[in-house]
Design an enzyme around this catalytic site. Structure first.
Site, PDB file in Angstrom:
ATOM      1  N   GLU A 239      90.798  31.508  47.610  1.00 53.11           N
ATOM      2  CA  GLU A 239      91.443  31.406  46.554  1.00 53.11           C
ATOM      3  C   GLU A 239      92.943  32.238  46.642  1.00 53.11           C
ATOM      4  O   GLU A 239      93.759  31.665  45.750  1.00 53.11           O
ATOM      5  CB  GLU A 239      90.618  32.615  45.359  1.00 53.11           C
ATOM      6  CG  GLU A 239      89.345  32.212  45.157  1.00 53.11           C
ATOM      7  CD  GLU A 239      88.417  32.816  45.979  1.00 53.11           C
ATOM      8  OE1 GLU A 239      88.536  32.987  47.307  1.00 53.11           O
ATOM      9  OE2 GLU A 239      87.314  33.417  45.327  1.00 53.11           O
TER      10      GLU A 239
ATOM     11  N   CYS B 288      85.839  37.443  44.454  1.00 50.96           N
ATOM     12  CA  CYS B 288      85.627  38.717  44.651  1.00 50.96           C
ATOM     13  C   CYS B 288      86.663  39.688  43.841  1.00 50.96           C
ATOM     14  O   CYS B 288      87.507  38.804  43.198  1.00 50.96           O
ATOM     15  CB  CYS B 288      85.940  39.129  46.016  1.00 50.96           C
ATOM     16  SG  CYS B 288      87.602  39.007  46.819  1.00 50.96           S
TER      17      CYS B 288
ATOM     18  N   CYS C 173      90.337  38.801  44.616  1.00 46.44           N
ATOM     19  CA  CYS C 173      90.649  37.464  44.282  1.00 46.44           C
ATOM     20  C   CYS C 173      90.870  37.381  42.634  1.00 46.44           C
ATOM     21  O   CYS C 173      91.840  36.550  42.199  1.00 46.44           O
ATOM     22  CB  CYS C 173      89.619  36.182  44.797  1.00 46.44           C
ATOM     23  SG  CYS C 173      89.793  36.214  46.396  1.00 46.44           S
TER      24      CYS C 173
END
Length: 143
Positions: free
Chosen positions: A49, A77, A80
């Site tokens: 990402e 996560c 990100c």
């Protein structure tokens, strides 16, 4: 999602967890691509990402990615999610849930946290089985 899955499959050569991402503009044109490269680059921030967002920002000449969509094969996560929020990506589409570290609805829900100055529209589960299969295959060879 096909483009993101292709990026995920390309991780196999480097030994990175197979996660791929693309950023598309309002017309559906890919303006940024990324795949996990932590093992390849020895960079802990080299998540798919983050790399796709960096490429999209460079393509647009702006850190604000208003009007774009991030498509990723695994739920983002916390790191990100922070990058998504900071870059003002309005929409995230992801395939598989990350029940251990997800920040878009499973463990945390940072992308839709109304206490933050920016929220994101989230569309989970797109081609989930295919992405989850890539991840299972990757981890089964390491356990």
């Amino acid at each position: 999602m096909s483009e993101a899955l292709a990026e995920a499959r390309a991780c196999s050569a480097s030994g990175d967890v197979p996660v791929g991402a693309v950023v598309v503009d309002a017309a559906g044109t890919v303006i940024g691509r990324g795949r996990n490269e932590r093992e390849l680059t020895k960079d802990p921030t080299a998540h798919a990402e983050v790399l796709a967002i960096r490429a999209a920002a460079e393509s647009l000449g702006s850190w604000m990615l208003v009007g774009t969509t991030l498509v990723v094969t695994l739920e983002p996560c916390v790191m990100c999610a922070g990058a998504i929020l900071a870059s003002r990506v309005p929409t995230v589409v992801f395939a598989a849930w990350d029940e251990k570290a997800g920040a878009a609805g499973s463990v945390h829900d940072l992308l839709r946290d109304r206490r933050l100055p920016h929220t994101v529209e989230v569309h989970p589960g797109i081609r989930e089985a295919e992405s989850a299969g890539l991840l299972r295959e990757f981890f089964s060879g390491r356990r």
